[in-house]
Design an enzyme around this catalytic site. Structure first.
Site, mmCIF file in Angstrom:
data_model
loop_
_atom_site.group_PDB
_atom_site.id
_atom_site.type_symbol
_atom_site.label_atom_id
_atom_site.label_comp_id
_atom_site.label_asym_id
_atom_site.label_seq_id
_atom_site.Cartn_x
_atom_site.Cartn_y
_atom_site.Cartn_z
ATOM 1 N N GLU A 134 -10.629 -13.754 0.681
ATOM 2 C CA GLU A 134 -10.718 -13.975 -0.760
ATOM 3 C C GLU A 134 -11.406 -15.271 -1.166
ATOM 4 O OE1 GLU A 134 -6.745 -15.851 0.390
ATOM 5 O OE2 GLU A 134 -7.869 -14.038 0.939
ATOM 6 N N ASP A 162 -1.057 -11.510 -6.362
ATOM 7 C CA ASP A 162 -1.386 -12.028 -5.028
ATOM 8 C C ASP A 162 -1.521 -13.538 -5.028
ATOM 9 O OD1 ASP A 162 -1.394 -9.951 -3.169
ATOM 10 O OD2 ASP A 162 -3.366 -9.249 -3.791
ATOM 11 N N LYS A 174 -4.035 -7.330 5.173
ATOM 12 C CA LYS A 174 -3.126 -8.194 4.416
ATOM 13 C C LYS A 174 -2.721 -9.418 5.225
ATOM 14 C CE LYS A 174 -1.842 -7.933 0.940
ATOM 15 N NZ LYS A 174 -2.512 -8.569 -0.233
ATOM 16 N N HIS A 194 -4.301 -15.408 0.712
ATOM 17 C CA HIS A 194 -3.644 -15.746 -0.564
ATOM 18 C C HIS A 194 -2.564 -16.813 -0.349
ATOM 19 C CE1 HIS A 194 -5.750 -12.489 -2.577
ATOM 20 N NE2 HIS A 194 -5.332 -11.650 -1.667
ATOM 21 N N ARG A 245 -3.762 0.731 4.906
ATOM 22 C CA ARG A 245 -5.123 0.334 5.240
ATOM 23 C C ARG A 245 -5.182 -0.189 6.684
ATOM 24 N NH1 ARG A 245 -6.290 -3.620 0.251
ATOM 25 N NH2 ARG A 245 -4.051 -3.973 0.565
ATOM 26 N N TYR A 291 -7.146 -11.138 4.389
ATOM 27 C CA TYR A 291 -6.699 -11.746 3.140
ATOM 28 C C TYR A 291 -5.510 -12.649 3.452
ATOM 29 C CZ TYR A 291 -9.517 -8.457 0.395
ATOM 30 O OH TYR A 291 -10.561 -7.758 -0.153
#
Length: 371
Positions: free
Chosen positions: A118, A270, A75, A96, A15, A94
């Site tokens: 998120e 995650d 990510k 996490h 991605r 993201y």
């Protein structure tokens, strides 16, 4: 503002933070976008596609990080990327953080402004930047689970939907949110026997309206989880506490008692996973076996369908990227309480309460860092 889009470097992560059409939306508004060479190749975009959209191409991630005022990724940054962050630089991706002390400490030390997709919220109580990837991961979980049940991977040797005269597999989905609903949709479509467990009566009502008798919507208790997990051929872990570590709802002892050859797909990995025997895996080595139960715990599941995932994610993130670029992070965060909820780390302080509680670190009120 100067926006940077580096190439993703997590295992089998194809991605990219922005597609050319998103880049164009920023460049026509007067912003400068720098994209690392070949950042979009994995989803079929060439450097020329980005140049045509108004971007400039830089050879290395170091060049992008050095140039940009805001880094847009997919990510969480790995250690080599975190080392390139600088004070007051915006990181929008993201994160996490709840199960990841090392990353949290590095982001605090960087002095950067770290906004997590998120934990951005909306007026309906949803998580609009997590939702598209939850949709993808929920649907993929059934594909992955069906594969894990094949004998060659250590599974029971079952076809998820069975065939005429042979019972289908029993799929138990823990969590009736975005992941669980999309997993149920796929499992029903494949002809499985589907049970969804959730503690929200509203979620159970919604599932009942959507699927009718095709899905058994059950109130989640310790007793219900134990009973249905022990009967399951495939378990999907789709629980989420926004920003916080996932609760461990399936214990090691329960895994030991599961059917030999059954499978678990822990989509919550995650956030640390909702199964005690779960640990993060990669697309290169997606499964492992504990007590004769196949575990699939890939931490970037949507990366396997990178083109679909990137477009779905960009559709959700672009308005926020534009808002941050147009207004600057301070004004954008003060003007939008939902974007402010996405702020996790700023100027050396941890400002996400759930992460602070999960990692036993000091929490600072986010607004106090913006005044």
């Amino acid at each position: 503002m100067i926006i940077g889009v580096p190439t993703e470097i997590k295992n089998h992560e194809y991605r990219v933070g922005m597609v050319p059409s998103s880049v164009r939306e920023l460049t026509i508004k007067g912003h400068d976008v720098y994209v690392q060479a070949d950042a979009g190749v994995g989803i079929g975009f060439t450097d020329q596609d980005y140049i045509d959209a108004g971007a400039s191409i830089l050879a290395t991630a170091a060049d992008v990080f050095a140039k940009a005022e805001m880094i847009v990724k997919v990510k969480e940054p790995l250690a080599v990327e975190r080392a390139m962050l600088r004070e007051d630089q915006i990181l929008f991706t993201y994160l996490h953080l709840a199960p990841d002390l090392a990353q949290t400490n590095d982001l605090i030390a960087s002095g950067a402004v770290c906004i997590a997709y998120e934990t951005v919220t909306d007026d309906r109580g949803g998580l609009p930047l997590l939702a598209p990837m939850s949709e993808v991961a929920g649907r993929m979980s059934i594909q992955a689970g069906a594969r894990a049940l094949e004998k060659s991977l250590g599974g029971r040797g079952m076809l998820l939907g069975g065939v005429p005269g042979v019972e289908p597999a029993k799929v138990v989905i823990i969590g009736g949110g975005m992941v669980g609903t999309n997993a149920a949709q796929m499992a029903v479509g494949m002809g499985a026997d589907v049970v969804v467990l959730d503690r929200s009566i509203d979620a159970l009502r919604r599932l009942n309206v959507q699927f009718g008798s095709a899905v058994k919507a059950i109130y989640s208790t310790a007793d219900a989880i134990e009973r249905h997990v022990l009967e399951a051929d495939l378990v999907i872990g789709g629980v989420l506490v926004p920003g916080a570590a996932a609760p461990k709802l399936i214990t090691k002892e329960l895994v030991k008692r599961m059917k030999p050859g059954s499978a678990i797909v822990d989509v919550a990995i995650d956030q640390g996973g909702c199964v005690e025997t779960s640990h993060a895996t990669t697309h290169q080595e997606p499964t492992y076996i504990v007590d004769d139960v196949v575990h699939y715990c890939v931490a970037n599941m949507p990366g396997a369908v990178a083109r679909t995932s990137t477009f779905a994610l960009n559709n959700a993130t672009l308005p926020y990227i534009i808002k941050l670029a147009n207004q600057g992070y301070k004004q954008a965060l003060l003007n939008d309480k939902h974007l402010l909820n996405g702020l996790n780390v700023i100027h050396g302080k941890l400002v996400c309460k759930e992460v602070a509680e999960a990692l036993s670190l000091e929490f600072t009120e986010p607004k106090s860092m913006l005044n």
